[in-house]
Motif scaffolding. Structure first.
Motif, PDB file in Angstrom:
ATOM      1  N   MET A  10      10.278 -43.258  -2.590  1.00 52.51           N
ATOM      2  CA  MET A  10       9.179 -42.302  -2.638  1.00 52.51           C
ATOM      3  C   MET A  10       8.480 -42.173  -1.291  1.00 52.51           C
ATOM      4  O   MET A  10       7.877 -41.173  -1.023  1.00 52.51           O
ATOM      5  CB  MET A  10       8.177 -42.722  -3.701  1.00 52.51           C
ATOM      6  CG  MET A  10       8.578 -42.300  -5.090  1.00 52.51           C
ATOM      7  SD  MET A  10       7.235 -42.502  -6.239  1.00 52.51           S
ATOM      8  CE  MET A  10       7.746 -43.980  -7.063  1.00 52.51           C
ATOM      9  N   SER A  11       8.545 -43.182  -0.441  1.00 54.67           N
ATOM     10  CA  SER A  11       7.848 -43.101   0.836  1.00 54.67           C
ATOM     11  C   SER A  11       8.477 -42.067   1.758  1.00 54.67           C
ATOM     12  O   SER A  11       7.872 -41.676   2.734  1.00 54.67           O
ATOM     13  CB  SER A  11       7.822 -44.467   1.513  1.00 54.67           C
ATOM     14  OG  SER A  11       9.140 -44.887   1.775  1.00 54.67           O
ATOM     15  N   SER A  12       9.700 -41.632   1.459  1.00 62.81           N
ATOM     16  CA  SER A  12      10.346 -40.650   2.315  1.00 62.81           C
ATOM     17  C   SER A  12      10.003 -39.211   1.927  1.00 62.81           C
ATOM     18  O   SER A  12      10.542 -38.277   2.490  1.00 62.81           O
ATOM     19  CB  SER A  12      11.865 -40.849   2.286  1.00 62.81           C
ATOM     20  OG  SER A  12      12.354 -40.650   0.985  1.00 62.81           O
ATOM     21  N   GLN A  13       9.106 -39.023   0.972  1.00 57.24           N
ATOM     22  CA  GLN A  13       8.689 -37.675   0.584  1.00 57.24           C
ATOM     23  C   GLN A  13       7.808 -37.103   1.699  1.00 57.24           C
ATOM     24  O   GLN A  13       6.776 -37.677   2.031  1.00 57.24           O
ATOM     25  CB  GLN A  13       7.917 -37.722  -0.734  1.00 57.24           C
ATOM     26  CG  GLN A  13       7.642 -36.362  -1.300  1.00 57.24           C
ATOM     27  CD  GLN A  13       6.963 -36.434  -2.678  1.00 57.24           C
ATOM     28  OE1 GLN A  13       6.336 -37.418  -3.026  1.00 57.24           O
ATOM     29  NE2 GLN A  13       7.107 -35.373  -3.436  1.00 57.24           N
ATOM     30  N   PRO A  14       8.210 -35.987   2.317  1.00 56.88           N
ATOM     31  CA  PRO A  14       7.438 -35.451   3.441  1.00 56.88           C
ATOM     32  C   PRO A  14       6.041 -34.976   3.032  1.00 56.88           C
ATOM     33  O   PRO A  14       5.811 -34.572   1.898  1.00 56.88           O
ATOM     34  CB  PRO A  14       8.265 -34.255   3.917  1.00 56.88           C
ATOM     35  CG  PRO A  14       9.596 -34.398   3.276  1.00 56.88           C
ATOM     36  CD  PRO A  14       9.403 -35.213   2.040  1.00 56.88           C
ATOM     37  N   ARG A  15       5.132 -35.024   3.997  1.00 54.92           N
ATOM     38  CA  ARG A  15       3.793 -34.478   3.794  1.00 54.92           C
ATOM     39  C   ARG A  15       3.901 -32.951   3.846  1.00 54.92           C
ATOM     40  O   ARG A  15       4.918 -32.415   4.287  1.00 54.92           O
ATOM     41  CB  ARG A  15       2.831 -34.997   4.854  1.00 54.92           C
ATOM     42  CG  ARG A  15       3.139 -34.458   6.235  1.00 54.92           C
ATOM     43  CD  ARG A  15       2.024 -34.773   7.228  1.00 54.92           C
ATOM     44  NE  ARG A  15       2.306 -34.176   8.503  1.00 54.92           N
ATOM     45  CZ  ARG A  15       2.073 -32.918   8.821  1.00 54.92           C
ATOM     46  NH1 ARG A  15       1.532 -32.099   7.954  1.00 54.92           N
ATOM     47  NH2 ARG A  15       2.366 -32.444  10.018  1.00 54.92           N
ATOM     48  N   PRO A  16       2.853 -32.233   3.443  1.00 53.84           N
ATOM     49  CA  PRO A  16       2.897 -30.764   3.537  1.00 53.84           C
ATOM     50  C   PRO A  16       3.036 -30.292   4.993  1.00 53.84           C
ATOM     51  O   PRO A  16       2.559 -30.949   5.910  1.00 53.84           O
ATOM     52  CB  PRO A  16       1.542 -30.336   2.966  1.00 53.84           C
ATOM     53  CG  PRO A  16       1.092 -31.478   2.131  1.00 53.84           C
ATOM     54  CD  PRO A  16       1.640 -32.715   2.783  1.00 53.84           C
ATOM     55  N   ASP A  17       3.672 -29.146   5.177  1.00 56.97           N
ATOM     56  CA  ASP A  17       3.789 -28.547   6.508  1.00 56.97           C
ATOM     57  C   ASP A  17       2.413 -28.159   7.033  1.00 56.97           C
ATOM     58  O   ASP A  17       1.513 -27.807   6.250  1.00 56.97           O
ATOM     59  CB  ASP A  17       4.664 -27.291   6.459  1.00 56.97           C
ATOM     60  CG  ASP A  17       6.124 -27.606   6.188  1.00 56.97           C
ATOM     61  OD1 ASP A  17       6.561 -28.733   6.493  1.00 56.97           O
ATOM     62  OD2 ASP A  17       6.820 -26.716   5.663  1.00 56.97           O
ATOM     63  N   ASP A  18       2.242 -28.190   8.357  1.00 58.36           N
ATOM     64  CA  ASP A  18       0.956 -27.873   8.986  1.00 58.36           C
ATOM     65  C   ASP A  18       0.380 -26.543   8.507  1.00 58.36           C
ATOM     66  O   ASP A  18      -0.803 -26.436   8.228  1.00 58.36           O
ATOM     67  CB  ASP A  18       1.099 -27.822  10.510  1.00 58.36           C
ATOM     68  CG  ASP A  18       1.254 -29.197  11.138  1.00 58.36           C
ATOM     69  OD1 ASP A  18       1.275 -30.207  10.397  1.00 58.36           O
ATOM     70  OD2 ASP A  18       1.367 -29.253  12.371  1.00 58.36           O
ATOM     71  N   HIS A  19       1.216 -25.516   8.418  1.00 58.60           N
ATOM     72  CA  HIS A  19       0.716 -24.181   8.061  1.00 58.60           C
ATOM     73  C   HIS A  19       0.247 -24.104   6.597  1.00 58.60           C
ATOM     74  O   HIS A  19      -0.370 -23.120   6.196  1.00 58.60           O
ATOM     75  CB  HIS A  19       1.750 -23.108   8.373  1.00 58.60           C
ATOM     76  CG  HIS A  19       2.921 -23.097   7.448  1.00 58.60           C
ATOM     77  ND1 HIS A  19       3.976 -23.976   7.566  1.00 58.60           N
ATOM     78  CD2 HIS A  19       3.189 -22.316   6.375  1.00 58.60           C
ATOM     79  CE1 HIS A  19       4.845 -23.742   6.603  1.00 58.60           C
ATOM     80  NE2 HIS A  19       4.402 -22.735   5.869  1.00 58.60           N
ATOM     81  N   LEU A  20       0.510 -25.135   5.800  1.00 61.57           N
ATOM     82  CA  LEU A  20       0.083 -25.161   4.397  1.00 61.57           C
ATOM     83  C   LEU A  20      -1.162 -26.017   4.163  1.00 61.57           C
ATOM     84  O   LEU A  20      -1.555 -26.222   3.018  1.00 61.57           O
ATOM     85  CB  LEU A  20       1.221 -25.705   3.516  1.00 61.57           C
ATOM     86  CG  LEU A  20       2.509 -24.907   3.504  1.00 61.57           C
ATOM     87  CD1 LEU A  20       3.567 -25.632   2.669  1.00 61.57           C
ATOM     88  CD2 LEU A  20       2.265 -23.509   2.951  1.00 61.57           C
ATOM     89  N   TYR A  21      -1.787 -26.520   5.217  1.00 62.55           N
ATOM     90  CA  TYR A  21      -2.872 -27.492   5.063  1.00 62.55           C
ATOM     91  C   TYR A  21      -4.238 -26.901   4.699  1.00 62.55           C
ATOM     92  O   TYR A  21      -4.964 -27.501   3.928  1.00 62.55           O
ATOM     93  CB  TYR A  21      -3.016 -28.317   6.341  1.00 62.55           C
ATOM     94  CG  TYR A  21      -2.564 -29.733   6.140  1.00 62.55           C
ATOM     95  CD1 TYR A  21      -1.211 -30.041   6.104  1.00 62.55           C
ATOM     96  CD2 TYR A  21      -3.461 -30.761   5.966  1.00 62.55           C
ATOM     97  CE1 TYR A  21      -0.775 -31.328   5.900  1.00 62.55           C
ATOM     98  CE2 TYR A  21      -3.035 -32.053   5.762  1.00 62.55           C
ATOM     99  CZ  TYR A  21      -1.699 -32.334   5.734  1.00 62.55           C
ATOM    100  OH  TYR A  21      -1.275 -33.613   5.519  1.00 62.55           O
ATOM    101  N   TYR A  22      -4.612 -25.798   5.287  1.00 60.14           N
ATOM    102  CA  TYR A  22      -5.985 -25.318   5.153  1.00 60.14           C
ATOM    103  C   TYR A  22      -6.050 -23.929   4.552  1.00 60.14           C
ATOM    104  O   TYR A  22      -5.238 -23.070   4.871  1.00 60.14           O
ATOM    105  CB  TYR A  22      -6.680 -25.302   6.518  1.00 60.14           C
ATOM    106  CG  TYR A  22      -6.585 -26.619   7.252  1.00 60.14           C
ATOM    107  CD1 TYR A  22      -7.203 -27.762   6.752  1.00 60.14           C
ATOM    108  CD2 TYR A  22      -5.874 -26.736   8.441  1.00 60.14           C
ATOM    109  CE1 TYR A  22      -7.121 -28.983   7.411  1.00 60.14           C
ATOM    110  CE2 TYR A  22      -5.785 -27.949   9.111  1.00 60.14           C
ATOM    111  CZ  TYR A  22      -6.408 -29.064   8.595  1.00 60.14           C
ATOM    112  OH  TYR A  22      -6.319 -30.264   9.240  1.00 60.14           O
ATOM    113  N   GLU A  23      -7.040 -23.700   3.684  1.00 60.53           N
ATOM    114  CA  GLU A  23      -7.334 -22.366   3.158  1.00 60.53           C
ATOM    115  C   GLU A  23      -8.743 -22.382   2.583  1.00 60.53           C
ATOM    116  O   GLU A  23      -9.209 -23.403   2.082  1.00 60.53           O
ATOM    117  CB  GLU A  23      -6.320 -21.936   2.096  1.00 60.53           C
ATOM    118  CG  GLU A  23      -6.367 -22.736   0.802  1.00 60.53           C
ATOM    119  CD  GLU A  23      -5.385 -22.240  -0.242  1.00 60.53           C
ATOM    120  OE1 GLU A  23      -5.660 -21.207  -0.867  1.00 60.53           O
ATOM    121  OE2 GLU A  23      -4.352 -22.899  -0.423  1.00 60.53           O
TER     122      GLU A  23
END
Length: 179
Positions: free
Chosen positions: A1-14
């Motif tokens: 499970m630790s290899s699950q990527p974090r969200p992409d930068d462009h998906l972080y803020y709204e």
């Protein structure tokens, strides 16, 4: 499970709401710890400590804890818990984060004591880490008109995952959480 990527930068803020939510980012927040202003060692780990003065912070108070019962748009109490948001470059220079781990950090956000945050150019916030190990409680008034960003649904779920990992010691998949 630790290899699950974090969200992409462009998906972080709204922009999502006018009221405060867990994960909101602020500028000009008084921050501080009652420790010397230096990097300290704890075993083989280094942590940044000391009087941080005024800077960027992330709200970690759960949204449901702030809401007044039966009163939409109102807050139940004036207390908020925030964590400092510290420039990644400074953490590397101070030795708290190893330069060799930056690639993994940017891809997986794999460090339990931190939350990776992409830069917010409009607020002059560089690529940073929220220091989950350094919470501060303050009055809501310090956050008024200081918000610079809200996390997207995807990033808010990632924050919950990181908080569960930091405070509970368990690593879950993103799918285990809802916004």
């Amino acid at each position: 499970m630790s290899s699950q990527p974090r969200p992409d930068d462009h998906l972080y803020y709204e922009d999502r709401t006018t009221h405060l939510r867990q994960g909101d980012l602020f500028t000009g927040v008084p921050l501080g710890l009652q420790l010397p202003a230096e990097v300290f060692n704890h075993g083989n780990r280094k942590f940044v400590s000391g009087p941080f003065e005024v800077g960027f912070a992330m709200l970690i108070t759960p949204s449901c804890s702030m809401a007044a019962q039966g009163e939409p748009g109102r807050y139940a109490h004036p207390f908020r818990t925030v964590v400092p948001v510290w420039p990644l470059e400074d953490l590397v220079v101070q030795g708290a984060i190893k330069e060799a781990s930056l690639g993994q950090l940017r891809k997986y956000d794999h460090l339990a004591n931190y939350l990776y945050l992409p830069a917010i150019a409009s607020a002059q916030m560089p690529e940073s880490l929220a220091l989950l190990y350094a919470p501060t409680t303050l009055d809501h008034g310090y956050l008024e008109k200081q918000r610079i960003a809200q996390l997207s649904v995807t990033a808010a779920v990632h924050l919950k995952r990181q908080l569960a990992r930091h405070y509970g010691g368990s690593l879950f998949k993103h799918e285990a959480f809802a916004d």
